[in-house]
Scaffold this active site. Sequence first.
Site, short mmCIF file in Angstrom:
data_model
loop_
_atom_site.label_atom_id
_atom_site.label_comp_id
_atom_site.label_asym_id
_atom_site.label_seq_id
_atom_site.Cartn_x
_atom_site.Cartn_y
_atom_site.Cartn_z
N ASN A 167 26.34 48.41 29.83
CA ASN A 167 27.08 47.67 30.86
C ASN A 167 26.04 47.02 31.76
OD1 ASN A 167 28.70 46.74 32.88
ND2 ASN A 167 29.70 48.71 33.31
N ARG A 173 29.88 46.00 27.30
CA ARG A 173 31.05 45.73 28.14
C ARG A 173 30.91 44.30 28.65
NH1 ARG A 173 32.49 47.18 34.23
NH2 ARG A 173 34.62 46.42 34.11
N HIS A 232 40.24 45.41 33.72
CA HIS A 232 40.34 46.86 33.47
C HIS A 232 41.03 47.15 32.13
CE1 HIS A 232 40.36 47.59 38.10
NE2 HIS A 232 39.14 47.77 37.62
N ARG A 263 38.63 44.55 48.66
CA ARG A 263 39.31 43.30 48.29
C ARG A 263 40.73 43.26 48.85
NH1 ARG A 263 38.15 43.80 41.96
NH2 ARG A 263 36.28 45.05 42.35
N GLU A 282 35.84 54.56 29.93
CA GLU A 282 35.71 53.21 29.36
C GLU A 282 34.60 53.16 28.31
OE1 GLU A 282 35.92 51.97 33.56
OE2 GLU A 282 36.71 50.10 32.78
#
Length: 406
Positions: A7, A91, A180, A241, A385
């Site tokens: 990643n 990823r 996601h 956010r 993940e």
Amino acid sequence: MMVLVINAGSSSLKYQLIDISQQKLLAKGMCERIGFEDSIHTYSKADGFREETVLALHNQVESIDAMLKMLTDPEKGVISSMNEIKAIGHRIVHGGEAFNQSMLIDNEVLEVLRQCIDLAPIHNPANIMGIEACRQEMPDIPMVGVFDTAFHQTMEPKAFIYAIPYEMYKKHGIRKYGFHGTSHKYVMKRAAAMLGRPVEELKLVSCHLGNGASICAIEYGKSIDTSMGFTPLSGLAMGTRSGTIDPALISFIMDKEGMTIEETNTYLNRKSGVLGISGISSDFRDLLKASGNGNVRAKLAIDVFAYRVKKYVAEYIGIMNGVDAIIFTAGIGENNSLVRKLVTDNMDYAGIKCDPAKNISDTGKEMDISTDDSPVKILVIPTNEEMEIALEVERVLTENKTTQRA
Ligand code: AMP
């Protein structure tokens, strides 16, 4: 088969080495502050060994080198040579409409990925750098790209088209993409295993509640709607956010506060969410503590967050005409029993009944926290993940071999 999961970020590189035949993590690490003279390489093994090294890592290639050195170190490593790594999974944040599934990376795929840079100007260039660095250091090992957006490519146009002139979709690719996806897919499969039923029979609402947070309506194994949109800014209120706001607020705030476009972007992405409401922290642990000490704005931030999750859950049950299970995952979903309670309270009209005795924090385990007589199950599932990426790598390579043979 050993799969290396990468990643790559703009100044960091996270990796995990997974033995996919046993679905077991062997070692993992992270290079941070890449580009500085005092970069940090943290490395740990499944047996508990952990080491932090401060060294100069000028770029992704040097970080890959440091990772390989550690993984193959005679004392600290877990493999004797790089050749034991059979494949690499990357990823990738944004695959646009070009990628509706994981892909073996070749020059053509890399070129299409470059064309998606506009859609994720911060993340995709870093992901591409990671791919190029691996190619340079491990040229003979096949690589697979696994996209955060791919799982949501099953959404119908009525779910992904924004109500602005249609030309914007054609001209600039403006539509809901969702993110996601790798996490939603992993917990979907785990939920099916926990319920002992195939995904093709299940209606699920997956709540990935971390610093970034999104909800996904999953009908019979397919994402049919999700709360994030063209970017990961929309939907839920998150750590920093704003999530969805009245779009007219953007020009209003710019005008009143004299902000530029860039400043407004930073304001909505980094200074808003539960941090903005509470004025204390983006971290739910801090908010819980402050709220417990009577801080009103910390309590308000938690309430706003949970209220929005609840609204999405109800909305998605509505569009699916029912649900078999609600899934909670990621840092807050896995650990925070208060948020799970606030979301599932007063939902018995929809057959959702949480058992307070089962709804405990910080277990790190898969749990069913619904009452025995609850028609809808409430599942807490730690996401993974990296494991999902490794499983995808194995699937793509196996399918590729089969097509080559046929
Ligand atoms: P993630 O982005 O998935 O790493 O999730 C980060 C969020 O999870 C932060 O808001 C953390 O405060 C929250 N979190 C992690 N562990 C806990 C915990 N034990 N209790 C409450 N919140 C937690």
